[in-house]
Design a protein around this motif. Structure first.
Motif, PDB file in Angstrom:
ATOM      1  N   ALA A 189       0.826  -1.208   0.000  1.00 34.96           N
ATOM      2  CA  ALA A 189       0.000   0.000   0.000  1.00 34.96           C
ATOM      3  C   ALA A 189       0.859   1.256   0.000  1.00 34.96           C
ATOM      4  N   PHE A 190       1.951   1.225   0.772  1.00 29.63           N
ATOM      5  CA  PHE A 190       2.846   2.383   0.802  1.00 29.63           C
ATOM      6  C   PHE A 190       3.421   2.663  -0.584  1.00 29.63           C
ATOM      7  N   TRP A 191       3.974   1.645  -1.227  1.00 29.68           N
ATOM      8  CA  TRP A 191       4.637   1.850  -2.513  1.00 29.68           C
ATOM      9  C   TRP A 191       3.656   2.241  -3.603  1.00 29.68           C
ATOM     10  N   LYS A 192       2.461   1.685  -3.572  1.00 29.67           N
ATOM     11  CA  LYS A 192       1.464   2.056  -4.581  1.00 29.67           C
ATOM     12  C   LYS A 192       1.069   3.520  -4.451  1.00 29.67           C
ATOM     13  N   GLN A 193       0.931   3.984  -3.221  1.00 31.22           N
ATOM     14  CA  GLN A 193       0.582   5.392  -3.008  1.00 31.22           C
ATOM     15  C   GLN A 193       1.759   6.305  -3.357  1.00 31.22           C
ATOM     16  N   TYR A 194       2.952   5.914  -2.964  1.00 30.89           N
ATOM     17  CA  TYR A 194       4.140   6.732  -3.188  1.00 30.89           C
ATOM     18  C   TYR A 194       4.432   6.910  -4.681  1.00 30.89           C
ATOM     19  N   ALA A 252      17.511  -3.011  -3.225  1.00 29.82           N
ATOM     20  CA  ALA A 252      17.233  -1.904  -4.142  1.00 29.82           C
ATOM     21  C   ALA A 252      15.884  -1.275  -3.816  1.00 29.82           C
ATOM     22  N   LEU A 253      15.837   0.050  -3.879  1.00 28.69           N
ATOM     23  CA  LEU A 253      14.616   0.797  -3.598  1.00 28.69           C
ATOM     24  C   LEU A 253      14.416   1.869  -4.669  1.00 28.69           C
ATOM     25  N   VAL A 254      13.278   2.522  -4.632  1.00 28.87           N
ATOM     26  CA  VAL A 254      12.953   3.567  -5.602  1.00 28.87           C
ATOM     27  C   VAL A 254      12.710   4.870  -4.853  1.00 28.87           C
ATOM     28  N   LEU A 255      13.312   5.954  -5.342  1.00 29.32           N
ATOM     29  CA  LEU A 255      13.097   7.273  -4.762  1.00 29.32           C
ATOM     30  C   LEU A 255      12.518   8.190  -5.835  1.00 29.32           C
ATOM     31  N   ARG A 256      11.516   8.961  -5.438  1.00 34.55           N
ATOM     32  CA  ARG A 256      10.827   9.850  -6.377  1.00 34.55           C
ATOM     33  C   ARG A 256      10.986  11.293  -5.930  1.00 34.55           C
ATOM     34  N   THR A 257      11.406  12.148  -6.849  1.00 29.93           N
ATOM     35  CA  THR A 257      11.577  13.567  -6.551  1.00 29.93           C
ATOM     36  C   THR A 257      10.775  14.389  -7.557  1.00 29.93           C
ATOM     37  N   LEU A 308      15.888  19.223  -0.230  1.00 27.39           N
ATOM     38  CA  LEU A 308      16.727  18.426   0.663  1.00 27.39           C
ATOM     39  C   LEU A 308      15.889  17.789   1.768  1.00 27.39           C
ATOM     40  N   SER A 309      14.981  18.570   2.323  1.00 27.99           N
ATOM     41  CA  SER A 309      14.096  18.051   3.366  1.00 27.99           C
ATOM     42  C   SER A 309      13.212  16.939   2.818  1.00 27.99           C
ATOM     43  N   SER A 310      12.723  17.112   1.590  1.00 22.74           N
ATOM     44  CA  SER A 310      11.861  16.115   0.959  1.00 22.74           C
ATOM     45  C   SER A 310      12.617  14.820   0.691  1.00 22.74           C
ATOM     46  N   ILE A 311      13.835  14.916   0.163  1.00 28.61           N
ATOM     47  CA  ILE A 311      14.633  13.719  -0.120  1.00 28.61           C
ATOM     48  C   ILE A 311      14.985  12.991   1.169  1.00 28.61           C
ATOM     49  N   LYS A 312      15.335  13.746   2.188  1.00 29.97           N
ATOM     50  CA  LYS A 312      15.659  13.135   3.482  1.00 29.97           C
ATOM     51  C   LYS A 312      14.458  12.377   4.042  1.00 29.97           C
ATOM     52  N   ARG A 313      13.279  12.998   4.003  1.00 29.30           N
ATOM     53  CA  ARG A 313      12.061  12.363   4.519  1.00 29.30           C
ATOM     54  C   ARG A 313      11.678  11.142   3.678  1.00 29.30           C
ATOM     55  N   ASP A 314      11.718  11.294   2.357  1.00 29.46           N
ATOM     56  CA  ASP A 314      11.296  10.201   1.483  1.00 29.46           C
ATOM     57  C   ASP A 314      12.256   9.021   1.565  1.00 29.46           C
ATOM     58  N   ALA A 315      13.554   9.292   1.656  1.00 29.94           N
ATOM     59  CA  ALA A 315      14.529   8.202   1.772  1.00 29.94           C
ATOM     60  C   ALA A 315      14.289   7.405   3.052  1.00 29.94           C
ATOM     61  N   GLU A 316      14.004   8.109   4.140  1.00 31.37           N
ATOM     62  CA  GLU A 316      13.719   7.420   5.408  1.00 31.37           C
ATOM     63  C   GLU A 316      12.467   6.572   5.294  1.00 31.37           C
ATOM     64  N   CYS A 328      11.157   5.300   2.478  1.00 30.96           N
ATOM     65  CA  CYS A 328      11.428   4.174   1.581  1.00 30.96           C
ATOM     66  C   CYS A 328      12.204   3.073   2.295  1.00 30.96           C
ATOM     67  N   ILE A 329      13.191   3.459   3.091  1.00 31.01           N
ATOM     68  CA  ILE A 329      13.976   2.474   3.831  1.00 31.01           C
ATOM     69  C   ILE A 329      13.108   1.772   4.879  1.00 31.01           C
ATOM     70  N   ALA A 330      12.175   2.508   5.465  1.00 32.04           N
ATOM     71  CA  ALA A 330      11.269   1.902   6.446  1.00 32.04           C
ATOM     72  C   ALA A 330      10.366   0.853   5.802  1.00 32.04           C
ATOM     73  N   HIS A 331      10.216   0.913   4.481  1.00 33.22           N
ATOM     74  CA  HIS A 331       9.369  -0.048   3.758  1.00 33.22           C
ATOM     75  C   HIS A 331      10.207  -0.849   2.752  1.00 33.22           C
ATOM     76  N   GLN A 332      11.461  -1.098   3.098  1.00 35.76           N
ATOM     77  CA  GLN A 332      12.407  -1.700   2.155  1.00 35.76           C
ATOM     78  C   GLN A 332      12.238  -3.208   1.969  1.00 35.76           C
ATOM     79  N   HIS A 333      11.419  -3.851   2.790  1.00 41.81           N
ATOM     80  CA  HIS A 333      11.325  -5.309   2.705  1.00 41.81           C
ATOM     81  C   HIS A 333      10.294  -5.786   1.686  1.00 41.81           C
ATOM     82  N   TYR A 334       9.710  -4.845   0.953  1.00 39.13           N
ATOM     83  CA  TYR A 334       8.845  -5.231  -0.165  1.00 39.13           C
ATOM     84  C   TYR A 334       9.741  -5.439  -1.384  1.00 39.13           C
ATOM     85  N   PRO A 335       9.636  -6.570  -2.072  1.00 37.37           N
ATOM     86  CA  PRO A 335      10.563  -6.892  -3.170  1.00 37.37           C
ATOM     87  C   PRO A 335      10.595  -5.813  -4.251  1.00 37.37           C
TER      88      PRO A 335
END
Length: 300
Positions: A21-26, A121-126, A138-146, A148-155
C-alpha cells in the motif's frame, strides 16, 4: 538465522499488504523524466563497459561538510539531489524516479556480528517544481529516503511492477571503507571491475581521502562518452550552486560549465532586430522570394 531472528525471513500477509500500500501510493501516477538519447539503438545493450570519472577534491568537500552540518543533511542527500536536478534539467522533466541501494541492516538484530550483503534496491521519487527551493528539496529527499527504507522489505521487482515503471537511473553512495579487525586475519579491499550498467545512467559516489570520487556508468549504445563527461562536470556545478545558496529555487539552477560555454550561445546575446513574424512564416516568405535556390542538400 539473523533474518529469522529479526522476523524478516518470512513476512505476514498483513505486513506485505502494508508495504504494498505504501509503494502504490508513493509511486501513484508516475511520469518519469527521461534524458534524450545521443544515439538511436535498436539492439540490446552491448557488452562494452563504459564509465566516466571525476574527483571532487577534499578542499571542496570541507565546504560541503560544513553545509550538510548546517542544514542537517548528509552528503548522500546533497549529491542525490544534484543527480535528480541533473536528470530533471537534461530531460525538462518534473517527475524524477531513480533507484538506490539501502544497506539493509537497519532492522536486523545483532547486525554487527553478521558478515555478508543485506543490501536491497529501492525507488526514490523527486518532484521538481520551478519554484521549490533547495532547502525544501533536501528536506523532501531526506524524509522520502527514510520512508522508503522503512518499507524496504517489499521486493524491488514487485515495487516496479505494481507501479508499472522501470527506473532508468540509479544512485549509490559508498562511505569510506574501514576494514574490520579480526584476530589472525588481514583484511584488504579489492575492486570488482564489472563496469556494465543495467541502467541508462548509474552514479557511484565513493568517499576517499582525496575527496569524493564520482563514477558514472552508462549505456554506450545511447549516450556519447563526451556528453557523459559533461554530465559529471554539470553535477559538480549543481552541487556548488546548492552549497552557495540553499534558498535558491529549481528555476535558478544552471547547467553551464566551462565546457558547455564553448559550444552554447551566450544567453546575454540579443537579436539586433525584433522578430516581426513567426519563423515558419519568415521561411515561407524567403522561399517565395528565392524559389530558384536549393532548399535542402544531403551529403554522403
Amino acid at each position: 538465522q539473523i533474518l529469522a531472528e529479526s522476523g524478516l525471513l518470512t513476512l505476514s500477509n498483513d505486513k506485505l499488504f502494508e508495504l504494498s500500500a505504501f509503494w502504490k501510493q508513493y509511486l501513484e501516477n508516475p511520469n518519469p523524466a527521461q534524458i534524450p538519447y545521443d544515439l538511436k539503438s535498436t539492439k540490446p545493450q552491448s557488452d562494452e563497459k563504459a564509465r566516466a570519472t571525476r574527483l571532487i577534491h577534499q578542499h571542496n568537500i570541507d565546504q560541503i561538510d560544513q553545509f550538510t552540518k548546517a542544514n542537517e543533511c548528509t552528503k548522500f542527500h546533497l549529491f542525490y539531489l544534484a543527480f535528480n536536478l541533473l536528470i530533471g534539467k537534461q530531460s525538462d522533466g518534473h517527475d524524477v524516479i531513480t533507484s538506490f541501494e539501502s544497506h539493509g541492516r537497519q532492522d536486523l538484530n545483532n547486525a554487527s556480528r553478521a558478515l555478508g550483503l543485506f543490501s536491497t534496491a529501492l525507488v526514490l521519487r523527486t518532484k521538481l517544481d520551478d519554484s521549490i527551493t533547495m532547502r525544501q528539496l533536501l528536506s523532501s529527499i531526506k524524509r522520502d529516503a527514510e520512508q522508503c527504507i522503512a518499507h524496504q522489505h517489499y521486493p524491488y521487482d514487485r515495487i516496479i511492477k505494481d507501479a508499472n515503471i522501470n527506473p532508468r537511473y540509479s544512485f549509490n553512495w559508498f562511505p569510506k571503507y574501514t576494514p574490520p579487525k579480526l584476530n589472525g586475519l588481514e583484511i584488504s579491499q579489492e575492486s570488482y571491475l564489472n563496469w556494465q550498467s543495467s541502467f541508462d545512467l548509474n552514479l557511484h559516489c565513493y568517499t576517499q581521502d582525496e575527496g569524493v570520487s564520482l563514477e558514472l556508468f552508462y549505456n554506450p549504445d545511447i549516450f556519447d562518452a563526451s556528453r557523459v563527461e559533461v554530465f559529471l562536470e554539470q553535477l559538480e556545478h549543481i552541487v556548488q550552486q546548492i552549497v552557495a545558496d540553499v534558498s535558491r529555487d529549481v528555476s535558478s539552477i544552471r547547467l553551464y560549465t566551462s565546457k558547455t560555454d564553448d559550444i552554447l550561445p551566450d544567453v546575454k546575446d540579443t537579436f539586433s532586430a525584433k522578430i516581426q513574424q513567426r519563423i515558419d512564416e519568415d521561411f515561407y516568405h524567403q522561399a517565395k522570394q528565392h524559389a530558384q535556390n536549393i532548399a535542402l542538400s544531403f551529403f554522403d
